[in-house]
Design a protein around this motif. Structure first.
Motif, mmCIF file in Angstrom:
data_model
loop_
_atom_site.group_PDB
_atom_site.id
_atom_site.type_symbol
_atom_site.label_atom_id
_atom_site.label_comp_id
_atom_site.label_asym_id
_atom_site.label_seq_id
_atom_site.Cartn_x
_atom_site.Cartn_y
_atom_site.Cartn_z
ATOM 1 N N TYR A 171 -7.308 -5.247 -5.809
ATOM 2 C CA TYR A 171 -8.736 -5.069 -6.015
ATOM 3 C C TYR A 171 -9.498 -5.283 -4.704
ATOM 4 N N LEU A 210 0.085 5.184 -5.487
ATOM 5 C CA LEU A 210 -1.142 4.391 -5.558
ATOM 6 C C LEU A 210 -2.305 5.255 -6.018
ATOM 7 N N GLN A 211 -3.152 4.686 -6.854
ATOM 8 C CA GLN A 211 -4.328 5.400 -7.330
ATOM 9 C C GLN A 211 -5.518 4.461 -7.309
ATOM 10 N N ALA A 212 -6.498 4.810 -6.481
ATOM 11 C CA ALA A 212 -7.717 4.006 -6.388
ATOM 12 C C ALA A 212 -8.751 4.498 -7.386
ATOM 13 N N SER A 213 -9.566 3.573 -7.853
ATOM 14 C CA SER A 213 -10.654 3.907 -8.774
ATOM 15 C C SER A 213 -11.761 2.879 -8.626
ATOM 16 N N SER A 263 -10.438 -0.761 -7.714
ATOM 17 C CA SER A 263 -9.111 -1.117 -8.193
ATOM 18 C C SER A 263 -8.092 -0.137 -7.638
ATOM 19 N N CYS A 264 -6.886 -0.602 -7.470
ATOM 20 C CA CYS A 264 -5.777 0.243 -7.030
ATOM 21 C C CYS A 264 -4.603 -0.041 -7.955
ATOM 22 N N THR A 275 -11.280 6.987 -3.420
ATOM 23 C CA THR A 275 -12.392 6.927 -4.358
ATOM 24 C C THR A 275 -13.681 6.841 -3.547
ATOM 25 N N GLY A 319 -2.777 6.077 -1.169
ATOM 26 C CA GLY A 319 -3.200 6.617 -2.441
ATOM 27 C C GLY A 319 -4.338 7.597 -2.250
ATOM 28 N N TRP A 346 -6.746 -1.855 2.117
ATOM 29 C CA TRP A 346 -7.743 -0.803 1.920
ATOM 30 C C TRP A 346 -8.210 -0.274 3.273
ATOM 31 N N TYR A 349 -9.569 4.195 0.474
ATOM 32 C CA TYR A 349 -8.172 4.459 0.169
ATOM 33 C C TYR A 349 -7.384 3.159 0.047
ATOM 34 N N CYS A 350 -6.535 3.114 -0.951
ATOM 35 C CA CYS A 350 -5.597 2.019 -1.112
ATOM 36 C C CYS A 350 -4.323 2.357 -0.343
#
Length: 124
Positions: free
Chosen positions: A79, A3-6, A20-21, A118, A115, A35, A94-95
């Protein structure tokens, strides 16, 4: 699943951000998604969760009515729409993912996949 959050950033109080994740390695349709956030010097806090189909969601009172979680299984993404932001929303977000939907998310925070976070900063 990875997982990558932004989508984090600096926003004034009353403003909005959309996190977004992006998931990889597995399809998120097999996972409950959610989240969490952690502010400096504070414990990790549950923010939201959404069931595999998207029908079920749950929020703590601190964000209810201001935050909305959603998912797009076709895009393998989750999201978090955050409106009416407050300085106390400042944290690293964090996601997370798990196979189970339920109180483990909001009572124990013990979910299986995390993840990278962000940063969200809300100025007064």
């Amino acid at each position: 699943v990875q997982l990558q959050a932004s989508g984090g950033g600096l926003v004034q109080a009353g403003g909005s951000l959309r996190l977004s994740c992006a998931a990889s390695g597995s399809t998120i349709s097999n996972y409950v998604m959610g989240w969490f956030r952690q502010a400096p010097g504070k414990e990790r806090e549950f923010v939201s969760v959404i069931s595999m189909t998207g029908v079920g969601t749950y929020y703590p009172d601190s964000v209810k009515g201001r935050f909305t979680i959603s998912r797009d299984n076709a895009k393998n993404a989750v999201y978090l729409q955050m409106n009416s932001l407050k300085p106390e929303d400042t944290a690293v977000y964090y996601c997370a993912a798990d196979r189970v939907y339920g109180s483990k998310w909001w009572r124990t925070n013990e979910v299986d996949y995390w993840g990278q976070g962000t940063q969200v900063t809300v100025s007064s």
